[in-house]
Motif scaffolding. Structure first.
Motif, short mmCIF file in Angstrom:
data_model
loop_
_atom_site.label_atom_id
_atom_site.label_comp_id
_atom_site.label_asym_id
_atom_site.label_seq_id
_atom_site.Cartn_x
_atom_site.Cartn_y
_atom_site.Cartn_z
N THR A 254 -7.05 16.46 -12.48
CA THR A 254 -7.02 17.89 -12.17
C THR A 254 -5.80 18.51 -12.84
O THR A 254 -4.68 18.01 -12.69
CB THR A 254 -6.95 18.13 -10.65
OG1 THR A 254 -8.09 17.51 -10.03
CG2 THR A 254 -6.95 19.62 -10.34
N ASP A 255 -6.01 19.58 -13.56
CA ASP A 255 -4.89 20.23 -14.25
C ASP A 255 -3.90 20.76 -13.22
O ASP A 255 -4.24 21.00 -12.06
CB ASP A 255 -5.39 21.37 -15.13
CG ASP A 255 -4.39 21.74 -16.21
OD1 ASP A 255 -3.42 20.98 -16.42
OD2 ASP A 255 -4.57 22.79 -16.85
N TYR A 256 -2.67 20.96 -13.65
CA TYR A 256 -1.59 21.34 -12.74
C TYR A 256 -1.76 22.77 -12.24
O TYR A 256 -2.47 23.57 -12.84
CB TYR A 256 -0.25 21.13 -13.44
CG TYR A 256 -0.04 19.69 -13.81
CD1 TYR A 256 0.30 18.75 -12.85
CD2 TYR A 256 -0.26 19.26 -15.11
CE1 TYR A 256 0.46 17.41 -13.19
CE2 TYR A 256 -0.10 17.93 -15.46
CZ TYR A 256 0.26 17.01 -14.49
OH TYR A 256 0.39 15.69 -14.83
N ASN A 257 -1.06 23.09 -11.14
CA ASN A 257 -1.24 24.40 -10.51
C ASN A 257 -0.67 25.51 -11.39
O ASN A 257 0.02 25.28 -12.39
CB ASN A 257 -0.62 24.42 -9.11
CG ASN A 257 0.90 24.23 -9.13
OD1 ASN A 257 1.58 24.66 -10.05
ND2 ASN A 257 1.42 23.57 -8.11
N LEU A 258 -0.97 26.75 -10.99
CA LEU A 258 -0.64 27.91 -11.82
C LEU A 258 0.86 28.04 -12.04
O LEU A 258 1.30 28.39 -13.14
CB LEU A 258 -1.19 29.18 -11.15
CG LEU A 258 -0.92 30.49 -11.88
CD1 LEU A 258 -1.48 30.45 -13.30
CD2 LEU A 258 -1.54 31.66 -11.10
N LEU A 259 1.67 27.76 -11.03
CA LEU A 259 3.11 27.87 -11.19
C LEU A 259 3.63 26.91 -12.25
O LEU A 259 4.41 27.28 -13.14
CB LEU A 259 3.82 27.63 -9.85
CG LEU A 259 5.35 27.64 -9.89
CD1 LEU A 259 5.86 28.99 -10.38
CD2 LEU A 259 5.92 27.32 -8.50
N PHE A 260 3.18 25.65 -12.18
CA PHE A 260 3.61 24.65 -13.17
C PHE A 260 3.16 25.04 -14.56
O PHE A 260 3.94 24.97 -15.54
CB PHE A 260 3.07 23.27 -12.80
CG PHE A 260 3.52 22.18 -13.73
CD1 PHE A 260 4.67 21.46 -13.46
CD2 PHE A 260 2.80 21.87 -14.88
CE1 PHE A 260 5.11 20.45 -14.32
CE2 PHE A 260 3.22 20.87 -15.74
CZ PHE A 260 4.37 20.16 -15.45
N ARG A 261 1.90 25.47 -14.70
CA ARG A 261 1.38 25.84 -16.02
C ARG A 261 2.14 27.04 -16.59
O ARG A 261 2.37 27.14 -17.79
CB ARG A 261 -0.11 26.16 -15.95
CG ARG A 261 -0.99 24.99 -15.53
CD ARG A 261 -2.44 25.26 -15.83
NE ARG A 261 -2.93 26.53 -15.35
CZ ARG A 261 -3.47 26.73 -14.15
NH1 ARG A 261 -3.56 25.71 -13.28
NH2 ARG A 261 -3.91 27.92 -13.80
N THR A 262 2.50 27.97 -15.70
CA THR A 262 3.25 29.15 -16.14
C THR A 262 4.60 28.75 -16.72
O THR A 262 5.00 29.23 -17.79
CB THR A 262 3.44 30.12 -14.97
OG1 THR A 262 2.16 30.57 -14.49
CG2 THR A 262 4.27 31.33 -15.39
N ILE A 263 5.31 27.86 -16.03
CA ILE A 263 6.61 27.42 -16.52
C ILE A 263 6.45 26.59 -17.79
O ILE A 263 7.22 26.74 -18.75
CB ILE A 263 7.34 26.61 -15.42
CG1 ILE A 263 7.69 27.55 -14.25
CG2 ILE A 263 8.60 25.95 -15.96
CD1 ILE A 263 8.27 26.86 -13.05
N ARG A 264 5.44 25.76 -17.83
CA ARG A 264 5.20 24.92 -19.01
C ARG A 264 4.81 25.74 -20.23
O ARG A 264 5.31 25.50 -21.34
CB ARG A 264 4.10 23.91 -18.70
CG ARG A 264 3.75 22.96 -19.84
CD ARG A 264 2.48 22.20 -19.53
NE ARG A 264 1.31 23.07 -19.52
CZ ARG A 264 0.11 22.72 -19.06
NH1 ARG A 264 -0.07 21.52 -18.54
NH2 ARG A 264 -0.90 23.57 -19.09
N ASP A 265 3.94 26.73 -20.05
CA ASP A 265 3.32 27.41 -21.18
C ASP A 265 3.97 28.74 -21.56
O ASP A 265 3.92 29.14 -22.73
CB ASP A 265 1.84 27.66 -20.90
CG ASP A 265 1.04 26.37 -20.73
OD1 ASP A 265 1.51 25.33 -21.22
OD2 ASP A 265 -0.03 26.41 -20.10
#
Length: 389
Positions: A254-265
């Protein structure tokens, strides 16, 4: 307000707004439970093969079967679609696989698109295949078990769209298992920097795997990529272990949550602040930033005002205004955006703007403003497919 990321967390959902030059340019929302499928990896079972459509339907355990088009099942040369902010890539074929990263296991356990193709077609030993040369029933069989990744969420009556070309995005690189491949983000325009990153990629690329250098990789040194490579290769090994089970369909990752993706991307040096309204999520954001961008931790702020974060920045008002069918331009003209199932139509009108001298200048000024606003609207609304203006 310059460039900011706003994260509003509630018990029901997380919402993210990205502000650039005081304009709302991107907006994301994610339910607290369930919701987004893009990025998830599944062990699925082919339910039906449709030669007339050059596609297949795959059961991934969702309420609707996933749609797999032939170009997402055949290993066409450079047919890679990473689900990241780096939309387009400059690609270089890399047949040489001598460069290795220590302590990596063999990644041949999983049936990638190449393997599926070889099993079910008259395979010729060539690095690339063209999906136009084959029929879908040469590639897939009903009841076949395959590993797929969701690249488009379900919409309306349509189920999710999937691909056999697995991509694992990190902070600086995207790992592409099973492909000898190096790509550089096209957003990096400097030729010297492209060549420098390509040389680094050749050194750090795990054997039998591809790497795409993301836009944020620009200016980074070789050691900056090591944590990404280590994390992503370990993640892939974990997925392979889960894949060994016989049961299908089931979720492997399962892809990571929105907060993690926001910081990553999105949390890059160009962002001045990342503001969060929730203390627990603020602490998690600091933890995430420590992993992916420790130099930017000081830019993360906890919102402490009595108003809600989105009310304070008038995000809901902006959304209502900016996502309307009719969008006014500063000159007095306007654009109309109509979305159908097959395409999006955008109409440009001079509206209240009558100009000061001649009709030609009026039209040019309206079109110039419309072009800028349409680009923002396409990004904000995440419009894809056919666009007619």
């Amino acid at each position: 307000m310059a460039n900011e990321i706003l994260v509003e967390v509630s018990s029901e959902e997380t919402r993210v707004a990205i502000i650039e030059d005081r304009e709302l340019v991107e907006y994301y929302t994610e339910k607290a439970y369930g919701g987004r499928l893009v990025g998830n990896i599944y062990k699925g079972k082919v339910q039906s093969v449709l030669p007339g459509m050059q596609a297949a339907f795959v059961d991934i355990g969702y309420s609707k079967n996933a749609f797999l088009y032939i170009k997402d099942a055949v290993a066409d040369k450079f047919n890679i679609n990473p689900h990241t902010d780096d939309d387009t890539y400059s690609k270089n074929s890399e047949n040489d696989s001598d460069d290795k990263v220590d302590n990596l296991d063999n990644f041949d356990n999983c049936k990638r698109s190449n393997d599926i193709f070889k099993e079910n077609s008259n395979y010729k030993n060539d690095i690339s295949y063209n999906s136009k040369d084959y029929n879908i029933n040469q590639i897939l069989k009903q009841g076949q078990v395959i590993t797929v990744q969701v690249i488009k969420d379900p919409m309306g009556s349509k189920g999710p769209r999937v691909t056999t070309h697995i991509t694992l995005p990190g902070r600086y690189v995207v790992l592409v298992p099973g492909v000898d491949y190096i790509g550089i983000s096209r957003k990096i325009s400097n030729d010297y920097e492209k060549n420098r990153l390509k040389k680094i990629a050749e050194k750090i690329r795990p054997s039998g795997m591809g790497i795409i250098m993301r836009t944020i990789a620009e200016g980074k040194d070789e050691e900056d990529f090591q944590n990404d490579i280590k994390f992503l290769t370990q993640l892939w090994q974990n997925i392979l272990e889960r894949e060994k089970g016989e049961h299908a369909p089931r979720c492997l990752h399962t892809d990571y949550n929105l907060l993690f993706r926001t910081i990553r991307d999105f949390f890059t040096p160009e962002i001045d602040k990342l503001i969060i309204n929730d203390l627990d999520q603020y602490k998690k954001a600091l933890e995430y930033a420590e992993v992916v961008s420790p130099a930017l931790k000081s830019r993360i702020e906890l919102f402490k005002k009595s108003k809600s974060l989105f009310d304070y920045y008038q995000i809901d008002y902006r959304l209502k205004r900016d996502l309307a069918r009719k969008i006014w331009l500063k000159c007095g003209g306007y654009i109309i955006i109509d979305k159908a199932e097959a395409l999006t139509v955008i109409d440009v009108n001079t509206g209240k703007y009558i100009g000061a001298d001649n009709p030609e200048n009026t039209i040019v000024k309206t079109n110039l403003e419309a072009a800028t606003e349409i680009a923002r609207q396409i990004r904000l609304r995440n419009i894809g497919g056919i666009i007619v203006i």
